[in-house]
Design a protein around this motif. Structure first.
Motif, PDB file in Angstrom:
ATOM      1  N   LEU A   1       1.205  46.701  -1.809  1.00  0.00           N
ATOM      2  CA  LEU A   1       1.416  46.810  -0.369  1.00  0.00           C
ATOM      3  C   LEU A   1       2.744  46.149  -0.013  1.00  0.00           C
ATOM      4  O   LEU A   1       2.989  45.010  -0.427  1.00  0.00           O
ATOM      5  N   ASP A   2       3.576  46.842   0.734  1.00  0.00           N
ATOM      6  CA  ASP A   2       4.827  46.251   1.206  1.00  0.00           C
ATOM      7  C   ASP A   2       4.654  45.558   2.547  1.00  0.00           C
ATOM      8  O   ASP A   2       5.518  44.814   2.981  1.00  0.00           O
ATOM      9  N   ALA A   3       3.546  45.809   3.214  1.00  0.00           N
ATOM     10  CA  ALA A   3       3.176  45.108   4.445  1.00  0.00           C
ATOM     11  C   ALA A   3       1.653  45.142   4.516  1.00  0.00           C
ATOM     12  O   ALA A   3       1.005  45.879   3.773  1.00  0.00           O
TER      13      ALA A   3
ATOM     14  N   SER B   1       5.935  44.233  -5.596  1.00  0.00           N
ATOM     15  CA  SER B   1       5.453  44.316  -4.213  1.00  0.00           C
ATOM     16  C   SER B   1       6.196  43.350  -3.302  1.00  0.00           C
ATOM     17  O   SER B   1       6.594  42.268  -3.720  1.00  0.00           O
ATOM     18  N   ARG B   2       6.324  43.755  -2.043  1.00  0.00           N
ATOM     19  CA  ARG B   2       6.946  42.893  -1.031  1.00  0.00           C
ATOM     20  C   ARG B   2       5.910  42.148  -0.205  1.00  0.00           C
ATOM     21  O   ARG B   2       6.253  41.208   0.503  1.00  0.00           O
ATOM     22  N   GLY B   3       4.661  42.589  -0.262  1.00  0.00           N
ATOM     23  CA  GLY B   3       3.621  41.983   0.573  1.00  0.00           C
ATOM     24  C   GLY B   3       2.413  41.502  -0.205  1.00  0.00           C
ATOM     25  O   GLY B   3       2.078  40.322  -0.198  1.00  0.00           O
ATOM     26  N   TRP B   4       1.734  42.428  -0.870  1.00  0.00           N
ATOM     27  CA  TRP B   4       0.467  42.101  -1.525  1.00  0.00           C
ATOM     28  C   TRP B   4       0.310  42.879  -2.828  1.00  0.00           C
ATOM     29  O   TRP B   4       0.754  44.025  -2.921  1.00  0.00           O
TER      30      TRP B   4
ATOM     31  N   LEU C   1      -3.626  39.053  -4.044  1.00  0.00           N
ATOM     32  CA  LEU C   1      -2.532  38.099  -4.231  1.00  0.00           C
ATOM     33  C   LEU C   1      -1.469  38.343  -3.171  1.00  0.00           C
ATOM     34  O   LEU C   1      -0.934  39.443  -3.063  1.00  0.00           O
ATOM     35  N   ASP C   2      -1.178  37.319  -2.401  1.00  0.00           N
ATOM     36  CA  ASP C   2      -0.131  37.374  -1.374  1.00  0.00           C
ATOM     37  C   ASP C   2       1.209  37.113  -2.041  1.00  0.00           C
ATOM     38  O   ASP C   2       1.415  36.046  -2.627  1.00  0.00           O
TER      39      ASP C   2
ATOM     40  N   LYS D   1      11.576  31.569  -7.134  1.00  0.00           N
ATOM     41  CA  LYS D   1      10.907  31.723  -8.435  1.00  0.00           C
ATOM     42  C   LYS D   1       9.549  32.429  -8.253  1.00  0.00           C
ATOM     43  O   LYS D   1       8.489  31.863  -8.521  1.00  0.00           O
ATOM     44  N   LYS D   2       9.615  33.647  -7.803  1.00  0.00           N
ATOM     45  CA  LYS D   2       8.405  34.430  -7.539  1.00  0.00           C
ATOM     46  C   LYS D   2       7.565  34.597  -8.803  1.00  0.00           C
ATOM     47  O   LYS D   2       6.337  34.503  -8.755  1.00  0.00           O
TER      48      LYS D   2
END
Length: 198
Positions: A139-141, A119-122, A156-157, A170-171
């Motif tokens: 969610l990507d946004a 994911s890019r957002g959530w 989770l953000d 380090k995601k």
């Protein structure tokens, strides 16, 4: 109704992020609160709805901003509430729901971590009322990827603003630390109140 921020405080129980990262993130959350108040004021004054147009119009811009900012407020509040205090496992009821939807707690956890990484957002554990089961949603946004009839119970953000100051690129490390820092009693209560209706 004016939006007011919830006064979230950093505590020693929050280990997924440090205090500096937490405080910077809080300023971003406050920005969404301010924008929602600005958007609501524009809508209340009747902002150019006569010229509303799907290609481009002031009203379209306000409505697009409304869902983005409102979801930004809600998702951040859910995220801050379900992080911290070090309860490492859900209660028996939540565990049973995860087993019903994913086969096992461990399977749910693998899927949730993969969802967060993708994911890019959530990454959101939500109850999908249409299929009557839990799903991990990507969610990507704030307003891209939501299921129309679902209830988020764990949020989770994974936007870079949530971790980059502390973790840089380090995601995976941030996600793994979050997974060890879920406030499961908050999640359990959301399931009890919002899904089971108790």
């Amino acid at each position: 109704m004016e939006f007011k921020k919830i006064d979230f405080q950093f505590t020693p129980g929050i280990t997924a992020v440090n205090e500096e990262q937490f405080n910077v993130h809080m300023k971003l959350y406050e920005g969404y609160i301010n924008k929602m108040n600005e958007i609501d004021a524009l809508l209340m004054e009747g902002s150019d709805y006569e010229n509303a147009n799907a290609t481009y119009s002031k009203y379209r811009g306000i409505k697009r901003g409304e869902t983005f900012a409102l979801d930004g407020v809600i998702l951040h509040e859910l995220y801050f509430q379900n992080m911290g205090n070090g309860y490492n496992m859900p209660n028996e009821t939540t565990t049973n729901y995860l087993i019903q939807s994913f086969g096992s707690y461990e399977s749910w956890e693998k899927h949730f971590v993969a969802t967060a990484r993708a994911s890019r957002g959530w990454a959101i554990l939500a109850f999908d009322w249409r299929s009557y089961r839990f799903r991990n949603i990507s969610l990507d946004a704030h307003d891209v990827g939501n299921i129309a009839l679902s209830t988020p119970v764990l949020v989770l953000d994974v936007y870079e603003h949530a971790y980059f100051l502390q973790y840089a690129n380090k995601k995976d490390e941030y996600i793994n630390n979050f997974m060890k820092n879920i406030n499961w009693p908050v999640v359990d209560k959301r399931i009890l109140r919002n899904v089971m209706g108790e």
